[in-house]
Design an enzyme around this catalytic site. Structure first.
Site, mmCIF file in Angstrom:
data_model
loop_
_atom_site.group_PDB
_atom_site.id
_atom_site.type_symbol
_atom_site.label_atom_id
_atom_site.label_comp_id
_atom_site.label_asym_id
_atom_site.label_seq_id
_atom_site.Cartn_x
_atom_site.Cartn_y
_atom_site.Cartn_z
ATOM 1 N N ARG A 6 101.581 41.928 20.308
ATOM 2 C CA ARG A 6 101.680 43.455 20.155
ATOM 3 C C ARG A 6 103.084 44.075 20.392
ATOM 4 O O ARG A 6 103.639 45.056 20.175
ATOM 5 C CB ARG A 6 100.315 44.084 20.656
ATOM 6 C CG ARG A 6 100.400 45.522 20.130
ATOM 7 C CD ARG A 6 98.926 46.378 20.509
ATOM 8 N NE ARG A 6 98.880 46.275 22.013
ATOM 9 C CZ ARG A 6 97.797 46.651 22.474
ATOM 10 N NH1 ARG A 6 96.400 47.116 21.790
ATOM 11 N NH2 ARG A 6 97.780 46.693 23.904
ATOM 12 N N LYS A 9 103.078 50.999 21.209
ATOM 13 C CA LYS A 9 102.515 51.183 22.574
ATOM 14 C C LYS A 9 103.803 51.585 23.228
ATOM 15 O O LYS A 9 104.421 50.601 24.017
ATOM 16 C CB LYS A 9 101.833 49.891 23.145
ATOM 17 C CG LYS A 9 101.026 50.423 24.159
ATOM 18 C CD LYS A 9 99.806 49.235 24.453
ATOM 19 C CE LYS A 9 99.163 49.662 25.923
ATOM 20 N NZ LYS A 9 98.558 50.729 25.944
HETATM 21 N N1 PMP Z 1 94.145 53.634 22.797
HETATM 22 C C1 PMP Z 1 95.214 53.702 23.677
HETATM 23 C C2 PMP Z 1 95.937 55.093 23.416
HETATM 24 C C3 PMP Z 1 95.565 53.023 24.669
HETATM 25 O O1 PMP Z 1 96.704 53.216 25.595
HETATM 26 C C4 PMP Z 1 94.883 51.866 25.013
HETATM 27 C C5 PMP Z 1 95.228 51.050 26.028
HETATM 28 N N2 PMP Z 1 94.962 51.615 27.262
HETATM 29 C C6 PMP Z 1 93.864 51.447 24.022
HETATM 30 C C7 PMP Z 1 93.620 52.265 22.914
HETATM 31 C C8 PMP Z 1 92.890 50.173 24.102
HETATM 32 O O2 PMP Z 1 93.775 49.328 23.826
HETATM 33 P P1 PMP Z 1 93.612 47.750 24.471
HETATM 34 O O3 PMP Z 1 92.354 47.375 23.998
HETATM 35 O O4 PMP Z 1 94.661 46.894 23.660
HETATM 36 O O5 PMP Z 1 93.866 47.610 25.766
#
Ligand code: PMP
Length: 297
Positions: A53, A152
């Protein structure tokens, strides 16, 4: 002993000595990408998925990573080893690097890789047992046509504004809607509901980050569905769907799986932590303890 460590472009520092230039465009413009990863029991959970990612986010913003993906993985492991920790949180950051006082990323020398190894604790333990109450906030999730929530990026002001609204209203987390009024995700977590034994989350194109915990929970639920009477769907979700759901929970690397028992003042289901939520939470925690990329070998 917990010894947080910071790796900057391959060199390890203690947190107080970890410093970068104020001309880095990561600071000046939020120009960069990041990942939040957990390691449990000396194993990095879903390491390849996170690295993948990071690569996708970097490609989207035309950011050339300063090292190969494999080198980034090796540097991450090196940093954890320096910390001596068995359980913790890794923040991988790639900034555009040092540039001039103008937006152009083309004037930046070289992307910088920063790896922080520390611990994180997002929500009070009690909320994992009894469920949390959340609200919907006015700040909408960025339009994909502006800054895609699937990237991200270091530009988190959209989420920060929503978080401010949540905390000012007395809540830990909040639902963000997209510009059409559909549920996108929360400020730092993905959202799920359970309705008639179907586990549902909005598709990423509704304005959500494609969370790795989200994908893992969907895989667990799909696997469970083979022996239990449950199914899994990505479906466009309105607030009505949330209010009328049987169960609700949030997922994220830092948050893990956390039950939600009230949304905008409406109790969800019977107002208690849902059974399917609890089953998924336990299965998720077990997976974190038993799978992952070994660190110390
Ligand atoms: N949505 C947002 C906006 C995030 O910042 C995150 C991670 N903190 C997630 C969803 C969850 O993603 P992940 O499970 O990959 O940590």
């Amino acid at each position: 002993m917990i010894k947080p460590k910071v790796n900057i472009n391959g060199e390890i520092f203690s947190p107080e000595n970890a410093k970068i230039s104020v001309f880095d465009h990561g600071l000046l413009y939020g120009d960069g990408v990041f990942e939040g990863i957990r390691f449990y029991n000396s194993k990095i959970f879903k390491f390849d998925e996170h690295i993948d990612r990071l690569d996708q986010s970097a490609r989207h913003i035309l950011l050339k990573l300063p090292m190969s993906l494999n080198e980034i993985k090796q540097e991450t492991i090196k940093t954890i080893k320096a910390s001596n920790m068995k359980d913790g949180y890794i923040r991988l950051i790639v900034t555009r690097g040092v540039g001039t006082l103008g937006i152009s990323p083309y004037k930046c020398e070289k992307a910088q890789l920063i790896i922080i190894v520390d611990i994180i604790s997002l929500y009070p333990e009690e909320l994992y047992e009894n469920g949390m109450e959340i609200i919907t906030v006015p700040t909408q999730r960025n339009m994909s046509e502006a800054v895609s929530p699937r990237v991200k990026s270091l530009n988190y002001l959209n989420n920060v504004l929503a978080k401010i609204e949540a905390v000012n209203a007395g809540f830990e987390e909040a639902i963000m809607l997209n510009k059409y009024g559909f549920v996108a995700e929360c400020t730092g977590d993905n959202i799920f509901i359970v309705k008639n034994k179907t586990v549902i989350t909005p598709p990423a194109y509704m304005g959500a980050l494609e969370g790795i915990t989200r994908n893992t929970v969907m895989e667990i639920a799909t696997e469970m569905g083979k022996s239990m009477d449950i199914s899994v769907k990505q479906r466009v979700m309105s607030r009505h769907d949330v209010f009328s759901s049987d169960e609700c929970f949030l997922t994220g690397t830092a948050a893990e799986v956390i039950p939600v028992t009230k949304v905008d003042g409406r109790p969800i289901g019977n107002g208690k932590v849902g059974e399917i939520t609890e089953t998924l939470r336990k299965a998720f925690l077990e997976l974190t303890q038993t799978t992952g990329t070994p660190i110390y070998e």
